[in-house]
Design an enzyme around this catalytic site. Sequence first.
Site, PDB file in Angstrom:
ATOM      1  N   GLY A 134       0.860  -1.185   0.000  1.00 53.89           N
ATOM      2  CA  GLY A 134       0.000   0.000   0.000  1.00 53.89           C
ATOM      3  C   GLY A 134       0.893   1.230   0.000  1.00 53.89           C
ATOM      4  O   GLY A 134       1.206   1.804  -1.042  1.00 53.89           O
ATOM      5  N   ILE A 160      -9.181  -0.463  -5.597  1.00 54.76           N
ATOM      6  CA  ILE A 160      -9.158   0.262  -6.872  1.00 54.76           C
ATOM      7  C   ILE A 160     -10.482   1.002  -7.078  1.00 54.76           C
ATOM      8  O   ILE A 160     -11.546   0.396  -7.203  1.00 54.76           O
ATOM      9  CB  ILE A 160      -8.857  -0.690  -8.050  1.00 54.76           C
ATOM     10  CG1 ILE A 160      -7.574  -1.479  -7.773  1.00 54.76           C
ATOM     11  CG2 ILE A 160      -8.763   0.103  -9.354  1.00 54.76           C
ATOM     12  CD1 ILE A 160      -6.339  -0.640  -7.447  1.00 54.76           C
ATOM     13  N   GLY A 345     -27.798  16.647  17.798  1.00 54.64           N
ATOM     14  CA  GLY A 345     -28.448  15.382  17.433  1.00 54.64           C
ATOM     15  C   GLY A 345     -28.817  15.326  15.964  1.00 54.64           C
ATOM     16  O   GLY A 345     -28.760  14.268  15.333  1.00 54.64           O
ATOM     17  N   GLU A 368      -4.403   7.875  -2.091  1.00 58.13           N
ATOM     18  CA  GLU A 368      -3.318   8.557  -2.823  1.00 58.13           C
ATOM     19  C   GLU A 368      -2.173   8.926  -1.881  1.00 58.13           C
ATOM     20  O   GLU A 368      -1.570   9.991  -1.988  1.00 58.13           O
ATOM     21  CB  GLU A 368      -3.848   9.766  -3.593  1.00 58.13           C
ATOM     22  CG  GLU A 368      -4.736   9.297  -4.733  1.00 58.13           C
ATOM     23  CD  GLU A 368      -4.804  10.248  -5.891  1.00 58.13           C
ATOM     24  OE1 GLU A 368      -3.814  10.951  -6.163  1.00 58.13           O
ATOM     25  OE2 GLU A 368      -5.855  10.272  -6.540  1.00 58.13           O
TER      26      GLU A 368
END
Length: 384
Positions: A134, A160, A345, A368
């Site tokens: 990675g 991907i 909330g 990226e």
Amino acid sequence: MSDFDLFRTTEDHEELREAVRSVAEGRIAPHAAEVDEKSAFPQEALDALVATDFHAPHIAEEYDGVGADALATCIVIEEVARVCASSSLIPAVNKLGTMPLILGASDEVKRRYLPEVAGGEAMFSYGLSEREAGSDTANMRSQAVPDGDGWVLNGQKSWITNAGVSKYYTVLAVTDPEGARGRNVSAFVLHADDEGFTLGEPERKLGIKGSPTRELFFDNVRVPGDRIVGAPGEGLKIALRTLDHTRVTIGAQAVGIAQGALDQAVAYVKERKQFGKHIAEFQGVQFMLADMAMKLETARQMVYVAAAKSERGDEDLPFYGAAAKCYASDAAMEITTDAVQLLGGAGYVKDFPLERMMRDAKITQIYEGTNQIQRMVMARQLLK
């Protein structure tokens, strides 16, 4: 151009922003919640972006594109992300997938693929990461072995974006196992219908649910020799140069998400009443809004400066691209979190888009190149 013009967008850029915002609000925003809820590809957004030439604005006129500069492309991505982060990945990933071709491919390869993307007939994805590679991209296991006048590719790619809807994929693979690490990788264009090329199941994600994320599998995929991008061994160099340019677009996406969240928060605090007055009148709320807007505008300016450097191909782009992506994505996470807080909330429920924006913002700190990797890139540039 005077020195004072450097930080000002042109009239054309601002007209473009208005045009994209109109498309985004009219044709993309109405579907954003459903796209997220159903994890459905935003087909309405794709149709709207193709109809207006905003789906791949970066492609040059010589390849039948509109030839938008890097800043204009960022503005398109920012304005789409303001209403739907999933949809903003259409122009962003089209740029990511084609940028290796733009930077490194022969004119013949560019002419074969870029006009189809420019015309909206095809989308382009990018296959770099793997399960065990990675952040450490040079550790990839996918291999392409020479075979006659082509190559045979085996391996897999992970996470991907837009896999399954893209027609083409730029894929990186080791072509010289004995070669020097990082200089033994080549880039290829794969077609969705190549024999032996299959997809994993769609990932079930925290955010950007409308953009499909899947694994790619290669089982003896034969790739003709004329589909290589650049020369053998140049793949990783091209891939990393690609990221210098496309990190800027992730910064733009983060800015867009943050702007959308701030807009929602401002509108809400002006309407909501507690203790007999609008909560916008409380100083604590005003200070939160001021900090959010300040971070957002800092991020936007960093992204725009990086975009200008991307357009010019400045030598210091690696630092500025990493800095813009890192700062803008961190800011987007903070701003969306604070926006949820301002709605209390109401911010936590799906009746309002803020919980979606907060979930969508998270990925901008990860893909990226994680923000830890961005800091390494920046430090490396400083220490050169």
